[in-house]
Design a protein around this motif. Sequence first.
Motif, PDB file in Angstrom:
ATOM      1  N   PRO A 112       0.812  -1.228   0.000  1.00 54.98           N
ATOM      2  CA  PRO A 112       0.000   0.000   0.000  1.00 54.98           C
ATOM      3  C   PRO A 112       0.839   1.269   0.000  1.00 54.98           C
ATOM      4  N   ASN A 116      -8.202   9.880   2.705  1.00 52.02           N
ATOM      5  CA  ASN A 116      -9.244   8.950   3.147  1.00 52.02           C
ATOM      6  C   ASN A 116      -8.880   7.522   2.771  1.00 52.02           C
ATOM      7  N   ILE A 155      -5.868   6.238   2.236  1.00 55.04           N
ATOM      8  CA  ILE A 155      -4.782   5.751   3.101  1.00 55.04           C
ATOM      9  C   ILE A 155      -5.339   5.431   4.487  1.00 55.04           C
ATOM     10  N   GLY A 156      -6.148   6.339   5.022  1.00 55.66           N
ATOM     11  CA  GLY A 156      -6.698   6.142   6.363  1.00 55.66           C
ATOM     12  C   GLY A 156      -7.560   4.891   6.440  1.00 55.66           C
ATOM     13  N   GLU A 157      -8.408   4.690   5.428  1.00 52.01           N
ATOM     14  CA  GLU A 157      -9.380   3.600   5.515  1.00 52.01           C
ATOM     15  C   GLU A 157      -8.814   2.284   4.997  1.00 52.01           C
ATOM     16  N   VAL A 181      -5.495   1.528   4.097  1.00 48.21           N
ATOM     17  CA  VAL A 181      -4.162   1.126   4.564  1.00 48.21           C
ATOM     18  C   VAL A 181      -4.151   0.991   6.085  1.00 48.21           C
ATOM     19  N   LEU A 182      -4.686   2.000   6.775  1.00 44.95           N
ATOM     20  CA  LEU A 182      -4.612   1.982   8.243  1.00 44.95           C
ATOM     21  C   LEU A 182      -5.834   1.330   8.882  1.00 44.95           C
ATOM     22  N   GLY A 183      -6.858   1.054   8.096  1.00 39.32           N
ATOM     23  CA  GLY A 183      -8.020   0.343   8.627  1.00 39.32           C
ATOM     24  C   GLY A 183      -8.938   1.187   9.494  1.00 39.32           C
ATOM     25  N   LEU A 184      -8.948   2.498   9.276  1.00 39.93           N
ATOM     26  CA  LEU A 184      -9.847   3.361  10.044  1.00 39.93           C
ATOM     27  C   LEU A 184     -11.260   3.266   9.474  1.00 39.93           C
ATOM     28  N   PRO A 185     -12.262   3.554  10.315  1.00 41.70           N
ATOM     29  CA  PRO A 185     -13.642   3.445   9.834  1.00 41.70           C
ATOM     30  C   PRO A 185     -13.962   4.532   8.802  1.00 41.70           C
TER      31      PRO A 185
END
Lengths: 417, 377
Positions: A324, A387, A389-391, A393-397
């Motif tokens: 990613p 968004n 990358i956050g969702e 790659v990092l698994g944020l909601p």
Amino acid sequence: MDFDDTPEEAAFRAEARAWIQANAPTHLEAELKRAGFASSGIDSEDPMAASKAWQKRKAEAGWACLNWPKEYGGGARTPIERVIWGQEEGIYGSLSSPFIIGHGMCGPTVMAWASEDHKRRLLPPLASGEEIWCQLFSEPAGGSDLAGLRTSAVKADDGSGDWIINGQKIWTSGAQHSQWGLLITRTNPDAPKHKGLTMFFLSMSTPGVEVRPIKQANGQSGFNEVYFTDVRIPDDQRLGAVGQGWEVSLTTLMNERLSIGSGMSTGFPELFDFCLQAEVDGRPAVDDASVRSRLAQFAVKQSGLKYTGMRAITALSKGETPGPENSIGKLVAGATMQELAMFALDIQGQSGAIQDESSPMNARFQQMLLRSPATRIEGGSDEILRNIIGERVLGLPGDIRVDKDVAFRDIPTSGRK
Amino acid sequence: MNLDFSDDQKQLQDQIRRFLSEKCTPAVVRSGLEGGEPFARDLYRGLAEMGVLGVAIPEAYGGVGLSHLELCLAAEELGRALAPVPVASSIYLAAEFLLQAGTEAQKKAWLPRLASGESIGTFAFVEGQGRMTPDKVAAAVRDGRLSGAKSPVPDGDIADLAVVAARSGAGRGEQAISLFLVDLNGPGVTRETLASIDPTRSQARLAFEGAPAERLGGEGEGWAIASQVMDRAAILMAFEQVGGADRALSMARDYALDRMAFGRQIGSFQAIKHMLADMYVSATLARSNCYYGAWALASGSSELPVAAATARVSATQAFQHCAKNNIQVHGGMGFTWAFDCHLFYRRSNALALALGSLSTWEDLLISRLQGANTQAA
């Protein structure tokens, strides 16, 4: 760790290099090297004709669309071979810019969703550059929120099965040169917004299609608006099922982010050259402490992108999928380019405001300044990329979506009360 | 093209990570901060037994005889765990000085003891405020005796051996400086532990009054050798910084998933999500630059000075960026003594200064790019 080719890669590189040396339009080399930030640099002949000639030559020898299957006009090569080809093609690769949208986005979508007959008819001339494609996605009311699009497709009431298209697209690169377009429409305004979409392809010469160039903020016109007035499309030009358009569009968008994000320049080498030549207070700019600090900041971004790319190539070379980390490319390159342009003008002092033949390096930094806002928006805005990358790659909601389960026609269209 | 570590190397990294997650607990990290020992002696012994300290030291000198690539990955894990041990001083610096410039006798005398953890080494370089220049070196050696003071010296209070940069001979400027080995347990040495922003790695002031000093490397070559060794250490330290950045990012991510506010996970707010995305970007750029550094270090490339400064600048910023925003994502809880966020914040800012400040390395990077440019032209 090493930067060497495997024996197979080295053999491929030698083959590619030999062919390019024997066949590339070397008479254009000097002009291509002179290319500005937003121009091809070619003025001795028609740039589009030069692009098409090189693409055709590559296609005839099996060097076009290297990762596509041979039956669709490609070279059936591995991902790593495609990368090596790009390194060897070098400056001549910039001749391919009219085909980027077609090869990178429309082609893969057609390959995934069209019938076999259509694939055999459409893909070879796309690969060889004889036909150019554009992507008719964004609308005035749907950019980052693409699924908010309003261009409608309604079944003709004459029993033909045809679809009648009305609406407007915007930010369509190369529409004025295109023979074909990939078009996403709304077929069901009563369904929630992602569920009522359908994808088609159409000939850009279909009656009722009108292309108008957009005059951009930087004065150029690389993009267009495309208007549809009662445009008739046969049902067999539909890609995917009725209502499946969102899913089909994801094929395109995933390819868009990959192709635009890879190998982007930040403009650092040019800035460094400039700082070696330019003077601040009677000394080379590069001797100034504050200049050195900023240069170092740009240098490590450029280098970080370069070696992130090499990590991705490493994965390809091992036959793996790149991780990613590749998703940071356009986000970093776009923002860096804009800051870098502002900094280059700062060094020029009050003369930095002048954009004419007296401007250093053919006014490259002035052009970069005025073009770079678009880089931060096109192909996924900085915010959309963060968004992702956050969702992913990092698994944020995901954000809470207030329009998710609402019929499209009931979604508010203006913020004014 | 292979800009990645091998499977064997990654496996070793996993082993080190597992060992540290078991042995380097928050209580161990905090010991120095809360008035305990200045470093984690048992942990250090464990790392020595695992072969981590000697991983890049040849077998002939008591090491494991693997490469600097393994040491890079070990450094990443030490950074991730905030290990309160003097590996940077003793291994990245002291052992590296011996390997690069030591005589056979000097290597034989000290390297086995550094690899086994029996002795700790450090580099005594800085004298006072600001960027170090040859002019600032006042410590001097006459007739094999060192006088002067060095401060701050990382791990100077616990080290047994110091590589000291001091004035000697008739040279001027950089050529006035030579390096000396000084037994810190010998006569003429007094030490004083200094209060610092990161007590999990101690700092000291060393005063020398006629301490016996044995030259390391040629006379007048001290500055050049130090510059080479600090480049090598900078790459290793950049891996520590990337490990720390990665951990600070994952702490922030976990908290953003766990913490609810306004009826939702705070990680669903774009203000938080985008902050985390930017942390990921800086950590990723730094990691890629570090891989470039690792390649240069292991291959002995002429690009090493550029690669070292690049990795160093990039990793310094990434760790500072991730550590400060980790506190921000945690909100008020991030500013409590009980939460570990401040440990990362402290370490990120201490490492940013170790081996020279960010602005020093920025300047070095540009000088080296200019040099590379001149060579290419």
